[in-house]
Write an enzyme that holds these catalytic residues in place. Structure first.
Site, PDB file in Angstrom:
ATOM      1  CG  ASN A   1      -2.847  -0.795   8.233  1.00 23.67           C
ATOM      2  OD1 ASN A   1      -2.850  -1.278   9.371  1.00 23.67           O
ATOM      3  ND2 ASN A   1      -3.920  -0.801   7.452  1.00 23.67           N
TER       4      ASN A   1
ATOM      5  CE  LYS B   1      -3.766  -3.916   5.391  1.00 25.66           C
ATOM      6  NZ  LYS B   1      -4.218  -4.379   4.082  1.00 25.66           N
TER       7      LYS B   1
ATOM      8  CG  HIS C   1      -7.763  -0.144   5.802  1.00 26.56           C
ATOM      9  ND1 HIS C   1      -8.215  -1.339   5.279  1.00 26.56           N
ATOM     10  CD2 HIS C   1      -6.547   0.083   5.255  1.00 26.56           C
ATOM     11  CE1 HIS C   1      -7.293  -1.803   4.451  1.00 26.56           C
ATOM     12  NE2 HIS C   1      -6.271  -0.965   4.417  1.00 26.56           N
TER      13      HIS C   1
ATOM     14  CD  GLU D   1      -7.631  -4.910   5.154  1.00 28.48           C
ATOM     15  OE1 GLU D   1      -7.094  -4.727   6.258  1.00 28.48           O
ATOM     16  OE2 GLU D   1      -6.997  -5.108   4.102  1.00 28.48           O
TER      17      GLU D   1
ATOM     18  CD  GLU E   1      -5.135   2.154   1.511  1.00 29.72           C
ATOM     19  OE1 GLU E   1      -3.996   1.697   1.444  1.00 29.72           O
ATOM     20  OE2 GLU E   1      -5.974   1.779   2.336  1.00 29.72           O
TER      21      GLU E   1
ATOM     22  N   GLY F   1      -3.711  -5.372  -1.584  1.00 28.58           N
ATOM     23  CA  GLY F   1      -3.374  -6.801  -1.524  1.00 28.58           C
ATOM     24  C   GLY F   1      -3.254  -7.443  -2.898  1.00 28.58           C
TER      25      GLY F   1
ATOM     26  CB  SER G   1      -0.162  -3.417  -4.661  1.00 27.51           C
ATOM     27  OG  SER G   1      -1.228  -4.296  -4.360  1.00 27.51           O
TER      28      SER G   1
END
Ligand code: PGA
Length: 257
Positions: A12, A14, A100, A102, A170, A176, A216
């Site tokens: 991904n 992003k 996701h 985000e 996730e 991150g 990660s």
């Protein structure tokens, strides 16, 4: 997912990188490794602006392309800024990432995601449906949170479509971050997710849903995550923009049974 199926590793990207030239460079680097692997389905989800160019570069390679979101209106319409699942499919996308974290923080609910998922599945896209708790609370209520994400997100999905769906687990606090979740904890969550899928769809059909891990992932932790975590694949953020690291991740995933 049945054991004989390929592992799925999704990169991904992003909102990266800043230029098409850089995107092509990264893509070419990944393609070299991906083409040599037989047991992994490698998927790159670039920003939509680069999609068509990368799609050309992906011809005759074993790389599949995905998009990072599609709307719940299936085909076309007056919806400024959105991409329909049919458009993505017609442009050559095989996969879409939905939900996701985000995007969830921008207001996407399980109900909205359910509509998006059903529309995407209908046009024949494969969906990586992202779930994950924001935090771990001592009373275990995060388990209920995960259960709801799955139940509501997959509501109305027909059994025959389950092979088109992967659940990407996730944990939000690990995206991150410096380190991934411990492999044994990933394994526990994988079993929990499968249990929910079995409750919803029955044992045989639930086995068609792949369970991926994301958060990660890097070349150092891939082996443990795949082996001990026993996941069917990975969703990779940062390291999917680094052809060398992503190549290593793919190669490790390829040799794990
Ligand atoms: P990360 O991102 O690999 O950079 O932690 C994972 C993700 O957001 O899916």
């Amino acid at each position: 997912m049945a054991k004989t199926k390929k592992k799925v590793v999704i990169g991904n990207w992003k909102m990266n990188p800043a230029t098409l030239a850089d995107a092509k460079k990264i893509f070419t680097g990944i393609k070299k490794t991906a083409n040599t692997l037989k047991k992994v389905e490698t998927v790159i989800a670039p920003p939509a602006l680069y999609f068509t160019e990368l799609q050309k570069a992906a011809q005759k390679s074993s790389l599949a392309l995905g998009v990072q979101d599609t709307f719940f209106v299936e085909a076309t319409g007056s919806h400024t800024g959105f991409i329909s699942p049919l458009m993505a499919k017609n442009a050559g996308a095989e996969w879409v990432i939905l939900g996701h974290t985000e995007r969830r923080v921008q207001g996407e609910t399980n109900e909205i995601l359910n509509k998006k998922l059903l529309a995407a599945v209908k046009v024949g896209l494969k969906v990586a449906y992202c779930i994950g708790e924001k935090e771990r609370n001592a009373d275990g209520s995060y388990l209920e949170f995960i259960k709801n994400q799955i139940k509501l997100g997959l509501s109305g999905v027909e059994k025959k479509s389950l092979a088109q769906i992967a659940i990407a687990y996730e944990p939000v606090f690990i995206i991150g971050a410096k380190e991934a979740m411990q492999a044994r904890d990933i394994h526990v969550m994988k079993l929990y997710i499968q249990k929910i899928l079995i409750e919803l769809f029955g044992k045989d059909d639930a086995a068609n849903v792949a369970v991926l891990y994301g958060g990660s992932v890097n070349p150092e932790n891939t082996e443990a995550i795949m082996k001990e975590g026993e996941v069917d694949g990975l969703l990779v953020g940062r390291d999917s923009l680094n052809p060398e690291n992503f190549g290593k991740i793919l190669a490790i995933a390829n040799r794990i049974k």
